[in-house]
Design an enzyme around this catalytic site. Structure first.
Site, PDB file in Angstrom:
ATOM      1  N   ALA A 151       0.858  -1.178   0.000  1.00  0.00           N
ATOM      2  CA  ALA A 151       0.000   0.000   0.000  1.00  0.00           C
ATOM      3  C   ALA A 151       0.902   1.239   0.000  1.00  0.00           C
ATOM      4  O   ALA A 151       2.065   1.162   0.410  1.00  0.00           O
ATOM      5  CB  ALA A 151      -0.893  -0.013   1.235  1.00  0.00           C
ATOM      6  N   GLY A 183       0.685  -5.054   0.924  1.00  0.00           N
ATOM      7  CA  GLY A 183      -0.496  -5.111   0.071  1.00  0.00           C
ATOM      8  C   GLY A 183      -0.214  -5.766  -1.278  1.00  0.00           C
ATOM      9  O   GLY A 183      -1.116  -6.332  -1.895  1.00  0.00           O
ATOM     10  N   GLU A 197      -0.585  -9.309  -0.683  1.00  0.00           N
ATOM     11  CA  GLU A 197      -2.011  -9.571  -0.447  1.00  0.00           C
ATOM     12  C   GLU A 197      -2.798  -9.590  -1.756  1.00  0.00           C
ATOM     13  O   GLU A 197      -3.673 -10.425  -1.961  1.00  0.00           O
ATOM     14  CB  GLU A 197      -2.581  -8.512   0.515  1.00  0.00           C
ATOM     15  CG  GLU A 197      -2.018  -8.672   1.927  1.00  0.00           C
ATOM     16  CD  GLU A 197      -2.405  -7.538   2.860  1.00  0.00           C
ATOM     17  OE1 GLU A 197      -2.230  -6.369   2.475  1.00  0.00           O
ATOM     18  OE2 GLU A 197      -2.883  -7.812   3.967  1.00  0.00           O
ATOM     19  N   GLU A 220       4.747  -5.107   7.104  1.00  0.00           N
ATOM     20  CA  GLU A 220       4.012  -4.030   7.800  1.00  0.00           C
ATOM     21  C   GLU A 220       4.534  -3.794   9.211  1.00  0.00           C
ATOM     22  O   GLU A 220       4.553  -2.667   9.697  1.00  0.00           O
ATOM     23  CB  GLU A 220       2.516  -4.365   7.849  1.00  0.00           C
ATOM     24  CG  GLU A 220       1.796  -4.232   6.509  1.00  0.00           C
ATOM     25  CD  GLU A 220       1.811  -5.496   5.672  1.00  0.00           C
ATOM     26  OE1 GLU A 220       2.622  -6.414   5.965  1.00  0.00           O
ATOM     27  OE2 GLU A 220       1.028  -5.583   4.715  1.00  0.00           O
TER      28      GLU A 220
END
Ligand code: HXC
Length: 258
Positions: A65, A109, A112, A132
């Site tokens: 992200a 992300g 993911e 993260e």
């Protein structure tokens, strides 16, 4: 259709979404996620498309992200807008098969997103991780859940607690990726695989995907029953008649996609 953060191409029944923010290592900003949603809607509704490929660049699938975009969000904002869930889950809800072709970094992300696809083909340069924890947060789009289902508790826990990256070979051994290929062959191999799926009976492909996914949602007994019902349903399709007749007559099937 033109986008700013992705490239959408259609070729031989395959829809290719290329993540394209080279200056930020394909960091997944809100605009990119929105564009991917629009591209997926387009590919899902296009009858000519039988399989979707999601890929990045040679160096990066996606580095997570967009940290710069989210770093100043308050709890109220994150919770209020259901940050990350909205939009991101669109990929996991796709009915047509989606292949992730991953070279380089698939972090946070990015990992993911790859795991939301139906399977991952990895270049030997691929690196997967959920870093993260090293920036003061935890995975927010299924990382702790999907990774654990793919690789088991011990390895998922180690990766989420340390932020360590694993290379393609380790990821294959652990069951995260379907196959590893030399980086120079990734795009060709992914297209070949996607074309193969796109060339099969569309309803039967959708049923196979639905049945495999059921294994993650239910008990074995219920899953087997679900599979049996879909298996029986294929006998109502012209394509089942065509596929089996073609085998008996030693010829290639001509799918009617019905
Ligand atoms: C914003 C990012 C970014 C990210 C890289 N960049 N990753 N920008 N968000 N996730 C930017 C850098 O700031 C830099 O911009 C440019 O891309 C190149 O990155 P470098 O760090 O200079 O490249 P390199 O030295 O090759 O290192 C590559 C890297 C590193 C190891 C992948 O960039 C890195 O650690 N990135 C962050 C990985 C991460 O923590 N991901 C998880 C994010 S959180 P400038 O302008 O300086 O050139 C997350 C939560 C998900 O994903 C929650 C739900 C989805």
């Amino acid at each position: 259709m033109t986008f700013e953060n992705i490239i959408l191409e259609k070729q031989d029944g395959v829809g290719v979404i290329t993540l394209h923010r080279p200056k930020a290592l394909n960091a997944l900003c809100a605009a990119l996620i929105d564009e991917m949603g629009i591209a997926l809607d387009d590919l899902e509704s296009d009858d000519a498309i039988g399989c979707i490929l999601v890929t990045g660049s040679e160096k990066t699938f996606a580095a997570g992200a967009d940290i710069k975009e989210m770093k100043d969000k308050t709890f109220q904002q994150a919770y209020g807008e259901d940050f990350i869930t909205k939009g991101w889950e669109r990929l996991s809800q796709t009915r047509k098969p989606v292949i992730a072709a991953v070279a380089g970094y698939a972090l946070g992300g990015g990992c993911e997103i790859a795991m939301m696809c139906d399977f991952i083909l990895a270049a030997d340069t691929a690196k997967f991780g959920q870093p993260e924890i090293t920036i003061g947060t935890i995975p927010g789009s299924g990382g702790t859940q999907r990774l654990t289902r793919f690789v088991g508790k011990s390895k998922a826990m180690e990766l989420c607690l340390t932020g360590r990256m694993m290379d393609a070979e380790e990821a294959e051994r652990a069951g995260l990726v379907a196959r590893v290929v030399p980086a120079a062959e990734l795009q060709e191999e992914a297209m070949k695989t996607a074309r193969k799926i796109a060339g099969l009976s569309r309803p039967v492909v959708l049923m196979a995907k639905e049945a495999v996914n059921r294994a993650f949602e239910t008990t074995l007994a219920e899953g087997v029953k679900f599979e049996r019902r879909l298996f029986h349903a294929t006998f109502a399709l012209e394509d089942q008649k065509e596929g089996m007749a073609a085998f008996a007559e030693k010829r290639a099937p001509a799918w009617k996609n019905r």
